[in-house]
Design a protein around this motif. Structure first.
Motif, PDB file in Angstrom:
ATOM      1  N   LEU A   2      23.092  -5.446  13.385  1.00 42.73           N
ATOM      2  CA  LEU A   2      23.668  -6.411  13.276  1.00 42.73           C
ATOM      3  C   LEU A   2      23.479  -7.927  13.848  1.00 42.73           C
ATOM      4  N   ASP A  26      24.446 -11.438  17.062  1.00 38.82           N
ATOM      5  CA  ASP A  26      25.754 -12.002  17.415  1.00 38.82           C
ATOM      6  C   ASP A  26      25.088 -13.456  16.751  1.00 38.82           C
ATOM      7  N   ALA A  73      27.810  -3.371   6.547  1.00 39.71           N
ATOM      8  CA  ALA A  73      27.322  -2.710   8.026  1.00 39.71           C
ATOM      9  C   ALA A  73      27.464  -1.132   7.793  1.00 39.71           C
ATOM     10  N   ASN A  75      25.677 -10.922  10.468  1.00 36.28           N
ATOM     11  CA  ASN A  75      26.344 -11.140  11.339  1.00 36.28           C
ATOM     12  C   ASN A  75      27.526 -10.153  11.939  1.00 36.28           C
ATOM     13  N   GLN A  76      27.536  -9.386  13.197  1.00 29.20           N
ATOM     14  CA  GLN A  76      28.894  -8.598  13.704  1.00 29.20           C
ATOM     15  C   GLN A  76      29.413  -9.500  13.930  1.00 29.20           C
ATOM     16  N   HIS A 129      30.916  -9.026   7.210  1.00 25.71           N
ATOM     17  CA  HIS A 129      29.601  -7.798   7.194  1.00 25.71           C
ATOM     18  C   HIS A 129      29.882  -6.770   7.987  1.00 25.71           C
ATOM     19  N   ILE A 130      30.452  -7.010   9.455  1.00 24.54           N
ATOM     20  CA  ILE A 130      30.410  -5.777   9.209  1.00 24.54           C
ATOM     21  C   ILE A 130      30.885  -4.304   9.022  1.00 24.54           C
TER      22      ILE A 130
END
Length: 149
Positions: free
Chosen positions: A101, A103, A89, A80-81, A85-86
């Motif tokens: 990623l 939304d 990533a 999930n962006q 977690h970004i």
């Protein structure tokens, strides 16, 4: 003219993590996803049409689902962006090419809603998406039905 439903099966491997979840799935883990795509429409009844006798060519449906879903999600890590977690990533992308990623929280349910939109916009005139079923495990799946949406 009779409407007929056609279903095509797809599978792909993917990993995901659910940010903020209170169980094991908050950790990155993988699934062998199984996707069933069902469309509905009338049988083409035109002897001069190359697809005469078909609702839709299974190969055409395969091309849509492969290009919109399977080729993108297969062997990807889905995060999930809009979550911390970004950062993960960004680190994963240093070592892996398939970090996707979204939304949304990458649950089976949200993935189905996303898949439905992607498939619907590619279907030919007169053909409707009837339903989707996405197995996350052999005993756990979610379903999307057009009549519910």
């Amino acid at each position: 003219m009779a409407n007929i439903r056609l279903t095509k099966y797809f599978n792909f491997e993917a990993a995901h993590a659910l940010f903020g979840y209170d169980g094991k799935c908050r950790n990155v883990h993988g699934h062998s996803y199984e996707l069933y795509v069902t469309i509905v429409g009338p049988i083409i009844n035109d002897p001069n049409h190359v697809k005469n006798g078909m609702v839709m060519d299974f190969g055409d449906l395969k091309e849509i689902v492969k290009s919109e879903i399977v080729d993108i999600f297969d062997h990807a890590t889905i995060l999930n962006q809009n979550s911390p977690h970004i950062k993960l990533a960004a680190q994963l992308r240093e070592h892996m090419e398939r970090v996707l990623l979204t939304d949304y929280q990458p649950t089976c349910e949200n993935m189905l809603a996303d898949f439905a939109q992607k498939i619907q916009r590619r279907l030919p005139d007169g053909i409707k998406l009837h339903s989707l079923k996405l197995h996350e495990t052999p005993t756990s799946f979610a379903e999307w039905f057009a009549e519910d949406n």
